[in-house]
Every structure is written in structure tokens, then in C-alpha cells.
Design a protein around this motif. Structure first.
Motif, PDB file in Angstrom:
ATOM      1  N   GLU A 197      -9.146  -4.272  -4.440  1.00 22.80           N
ATOM      2  CA  GLU A 197      -8.551  -3.546  -3.433  1.00 22.80           C
ATOM      3  C   GLU A 197      -6.623  -4.238  -2.642  1.00 22.80           C
ATOM      4  O   GLU A 197      -6.940  -5.285  -2.549  1.00 22.80           O
ATOM      5  N   ASP A 198      -6.416  -3.099  -2.779  1.00 17.64           N
ATOM      6  CA  ASP A 198      -5.227  -4.114  -2.176  1.00 17.64           C
ATOM      7  C   ASP A 198      -5.575  -4.307  -0.760  1.00 17.64           C
ATOM      8  O   ASP A 198      -4.530  -5.136   0.171  1.00 17.64           O
ATOM      9  N   TYR A 213       0.795  -1.187   0.105  1.00 22.71           N
ATOM     10  CA  TYR A 213       0.182  -0.015   0.331  1.00 22.71           C
ATOM     11  C   TYR A 213       0.630   1.163   0.053  1.00 22.71           C
ATOM     12  O   TYR A 213       0.387   2.410  -1.422  1.00 22.71           O
ATOM     13  N   ARG A 230     -17.684   1.852   0.267  1.00 23.17           N
ATOM     14  CA  ARG A 230     -17.450   2.058  -0.975  1.00 23.17           C
ATOM     15  C   ARG A 230     -18.100   1.068  -2.465  1.00 23.17           C
ATOM     16  O   ARG A 230     -18.790   0.568  -3.412  1.00 23.17           O
ATOM     17  N   SER A 279      -4.415   3.187  -4.924  1.00 29.36           N
ATOM     18  CA  SER A 279      -3.933   2.457  -4.500  1.00 29.36           C
ATOM     19  C   SER A 279      -4.571   0.034  -5.287  1.00 29.36           C
ATOM     20  O   SER A 279      -2.941  -0.362  -4.368  1.00 29.36           O
TER      21      SER A 279
END
Ligand code: 5GP
Ligand code: MG
Length: 468
Positions: free
Chosen positions: A351-352, A248, A363, A289
Motif C-alpha cells: 500500500e502506498d 501517492y 481492506r 496507488s
């Protein structure tokens, strides 16, 4: 006294007439490592100039400020925002006057025995001006016995435990050093005849400097008019690079620990694609990210990549959200779904990482509202279950969602049709360095060194599974 965890950005320059400009540019490119405050100290003969403040690099260092700063060597710092610690005194480089000389330090990481050191020093009569770990370093340094700065600093560093990449400023010298585990990155570059030091190599690119090498774990590098001198300040070296820097924190255009962040992140996405059996109409990242892992995922799965959400790059800390209603849609201010891309489609979101799960939940809801048919979420690292004592600002164990819930419970909490976390093996395999060179404590609870919380045992439980 609050504990301040920090993951910050460092920059240094030695002998360049454009030192102020160079440090400004370096800090600008390291802004992602800290947005709370920034500072620069420059030396010229036996005088110095300092400028620092809270805020972003672009706000603090106007062209007038840069022009007014004189000197051809110096160090700079960007500070990461942590709650409750945004005092205007907590700005780095932290500097003192001692025996007619100015000494300054800038620090990235978290010194785990800082409370003990601080109370020892206070019992000896030391008066602290800030709540920063970094101040301890200078108190120890001026008390340290040794013939020269090298011996004094070595004596100081030997007393510190935990994570520290540091830059020290003394008259006609700057010194770069890293802890014996090398938790945080720190690289050396060259710009014609001058030396540059920076947390990440993206800073070198911006100023046209050439990467030379990393400051090694347990190494101290002194930049002076006699050139560069390297010393091992400890024999007790055990590499434990922070793996979360690759996942990240670092910028994808940087190389850290000698390896490309971009390529590593892409491999994380590829390994995620190999491990998980999701199929969908499209793959989309949560920018920024998750973007590079999503590219790797999409290419490996041969499912097209789309930008299903668009990021507003102008949302700063200064954005004042006018009403509760707008605050509730906070994530949509930063990331807005593209209806025409996701409506009635099955989507895989990459997503990281998930920390608390709150941002992620908002989200996912926004994607649902935009009409996505099925939403699967792939995370390019394993569940984060343990706090970090070495500089990443993870919340306490209780706030980490993966510490409280199973993957299935998290899936339901987030309102997903599927959730897959990359395995520990898959994550380590993506690294282009040996697995044993990394600290993976936030995933495994195996801490490479035991933080010294002896007078506050509740913060440190054996069940965390400390290795030593
Ligand atoms: P959560 O859903 O856990 O509230 O937030 C997850 C998001 O936070 C992810 O998009 C991830 O990229 C981001 N994230 C991970 N670590 C950090 C960090 O140290 N600081 C900030 N600001 N964001 C982080
Ligand atoms: Mg993110």
C-alpha cells in the motif's frame, strides 16, 4: 471560515485554434488531481468565454460545450474534493473584470498566510465572492503597483506564503508561476507552435505535446505573442518539492520535478523489499496507488506478484449505495478480493500510505474474509504523523493514525500478522533527486516554511518542529 486545502490540477494553452479541445484533454488527464469541480476560461481578441461546474471533466465538458467555446489561449483547472467546501462558487479559474479587462487565476497549493491577507484586504473594503485562496491573488494583483503585469504579479507573489503553482490569464497572455519552494509541480510543453502548461506531463502525452521544461521554483513565465519570457520573481529560492506527489498523488506515467513517477515509485517498493524481512507466497498491491511499488517489491524479493484484489473502475462519486449494509462493505464495491488467489496463502500487501487507517482496516478484513492465511502489510513511505499545510488534504494531527499509535498498535488495530513502513532514509534514497530538495514535513514535522497562523495559534504548535 473554513480553511480549504487543495491539491488541484492546472492546464494552460497559448495560441492554438483547438484551445478548448486541448484544455479539455489536459484536464481529463489530470482528473486524478481533483474530482470536485472543473473549469476553463478562453480568450479571443478582447472577449472571453468561461465554462465551469461541479463534477467530473467528462460530465462538465460535453462536445457541445467544447464546440461553443471560442478562443485560442486560456487556462483550466480541476479542483480537489474537500469536505464542506463544495460550494458551486468555489470553481476555478476564478475570474474578474477590472478596468475593462478580464483577469483569471487558477491555483494549485495552499497559501498559508491566506487568512491574514484576506482580513487585511477585507479591512480595506475588498468584497470576496468565494472562500478560495486563489481569489486573494487577484485582489492583490489589482492593487499591486508596477509598470506592467510582470511587476504587478511579482509584487503579488512576494506577499504570498506557502504553496502555489498558478496560472494567470490576462488579455493576450497567460502566465505560469511557482512558489519559491516549488512544492507543487508545473511543466511547460510545446505543441507545434503553441505552448502548453500542465501540472503533470501525462497531459502532454495525451495531446501529443512535447515536454520542454518545468517552471522553476520562484520563476514566472509569460507566454505572449512575443514568445516566452522568464523572470525570477524572488531571489529567495529553497527547493522543497512535495515528496507525497511521488508517493501517492501524481500519475505514474507523469514526470514531475523532472523525474519519472513510475521509476521513483518502483524504487520505493525495491527499498521496502530490502528493508523488511517478510516472506510469503505472493505479493499483491492495493490498486491503483500501491501497484508500482508492489512491482518493485516483488521483483526485488523474487516473490510472485498477483492481483489479489480487482478494482471496479466505474465507481464514481455518483454511485449511490443503496443500504447501510452495502455502505459497510463500501471498500468491497471498489476493490474485491480474488478468493482463488489468496485463499490459504501467506500474502504481502503493498500500500502506498496509511492516513487515518480506516480504509486500510476494511481492506484487510476483506482479505481475511476471503481466506488469506497470513497478511503482512508493507507501506512504501514512513508513518504520516504531521498535517500538511501546503496542499495535501491530510486531516488534523489527531486523525492521523500514526500520530496516535505506535507501529505495533497500528498492526494490531488493522488486524495484521506483520506491518512494515519504509524508513525515511529508504524513501529519500528512492528519489532520483537530492534529499534536501524535498518537503518531508508530513513524516518529520520539519516544515520548510512556517505557516502564518498568528491569530490562530492552536493550529500551529512549536512541537511540530518547524525549521524556520
Ligand atoms: P486509510 O487507510 O488511511 O483510511 O486510507 C489509506 C488509503 O488512502 C491508501 O490507499 C492511500 O493510497 C489513500 N490516500 C492517501 N492519500 C490520499 C489522499 O490525499 N486522498 C485520497 N482520496 N486517498 C488518499
Ligand atoms: Mg491507495
Amino acid at each position: 471560515m473554513e480553511i480549504i486545502r487543495e491539491n488541484c490540477g492546472l492546464a494552460g494553452v497559448f495560441r492554438n485554434k483547438r484551445a478548448a479541445e486541448i484544455l479539455h484533454a489536459c484536464l481529463f488527464s489530470l482528473q486524478h488531481r481533483g474530482q470536485e469541480a472543473a473549469g476553463i476560461i478562453l480568450g479571443k481578441d478582447d472577449s472571453f468565454s468561461f465554462h465551469g461546474n461541479r463534477g467530473l471533466v467528462s460530465e462538465i465538458f460535453t462536445s457541445q460545450v467544447i464546440k461553443s467555446m471560442e478562443g485560442d489561449y486560456g487556462i483550466g483547472h480541476v479542483r480537489y474534493s474537500t469536505t464542506g467546501s463544495n460550494s458551486s462558487r468555489n470553481i476555478q479559474p476564478f475570474f474578474i473584470d477590472y478596468k475593462g479587462q478580464t483577469i483569471a487565476v487558477a491555483h494549485n497549493g495552499n497559501i498559508t498566510n491566506s487568512r491574514i491577507l484576506r482580513s487585511k484586504l477585507e479591512n480595506q473594503g475588498a468584497i470576496f465572492q468565494t472562500t478560495m485562496d486563489s481569489e486573494i491573488i487577484l485582489h492583490l494583483l489589482v492593487r499591486s503597483r508596477g509598470r506592467d503585469i510582470r511587476e504587478k504579479l511579482a509584487g503579488t507573489l512576494k506577499q504570498l506564503k506557502g504553496a502555489f503553482s498558478i496560472l494567470v490569464f490576462v488579455q493576450d497572455k497567460i502566465i505560469a508561476a511557482r512558489d519559491s519552494c516549488g512544492f507543487r509541480p508545473l511543466s511547460i510543453g510545446k505543441l507545434s507552435d503553441s505552448f502548453i502548461v500542465a501540472s503533470e506531463t501525462c497531459a502532454f502525452d495525451l495531446i501529443g505535446a512535447e515536454y520542454v521544461r518545468d517552471v522553476e521554483p520562484g520563476e514566472m513565465v509569460i507566454f505572449s505573442d512575443s514568445g516566452i519570457d522568464s523572470y525570477k520573481w524572488t531571489e529567495n529560492i529553497k527547493k522543497s518539492h512535495c515528496i507525497f506527489e511521488f508517493i501517492y498523488f501524481a500519475r505514474p506515467d507523469s514526470c514531475i520535478f523532472g523525474k519519472s513517477v513510475y521509476l521513483t515509485r518502483k524504487r520505493l517498493g525495491e527499498n521496502l523489499a530490502i528493508e523488511c524481512d517478510f516472506t510469503a507466497d505472493l505479493v499483491m498491491p492495493v490498486p491503483d496507488s500501491g501497484s508500482i511499488a508492489a512491482i518493485g517489491f516483488s521483483q526485488k524479493k523474487q516473490i510472485p506478484l498477483e492481483f489479489g484484489v480487482i478494482r471496479n473502475h466505474y465507481i464514481g462519486r455518483t454511485f449511490i449505495q443503496p443500504s447501510q449494509k452495502m455502505r459497510d462493505s463500501g471498500t468491497r464495491i471498489k476493490l474485491n478480493p480474488v478468493k482463488s488467489i489468496i485463499q490459504d496463502r501467506d500474502i504481502i500487501v503493498i500500500e502506498d500510505s496509511i492516513v487515518r487507517g480506516t480504509t486500510c482496516r476494511n481492506r484487510i478484513r476483506a482479505l481475511k474474509d476471503a481466506g488469506a492465511k497470513r497478511i503482512m502489510l508493507g507501506i512504501s513511505c514512513p508513518p504520516i504523523k504531521f498535517p500538511c499545510y501546503f496542499g495535501i488534504d491530510f486531516p488534523s494531527k489527531e486523525e492521523l493514525i500514526a500520530n496516535k499509535m505506535s507501529v505495533e498498535e497500528i498492526r494490531r488495530f488493522l488486524g495484521l500478522d506483520g506491518l512494515y513502513y519504509l524508513s525515511l532514509k529508504g524513501m529519500l534514497d528512492a528519489m532520483m533527486l537530492p534529499a534536501e530538495d524535498f518537503c518531508t514535513a508530513c513524516f518529520t514535522g520539519r516544515y520548510p516554511i512556517r505557516p502564518d497562523f498568528s491569530f490562530n495559534k492552536s493550529q500551529w504548535e512549536r512541537k511540530d518542529g518547524c525549521d524556520s
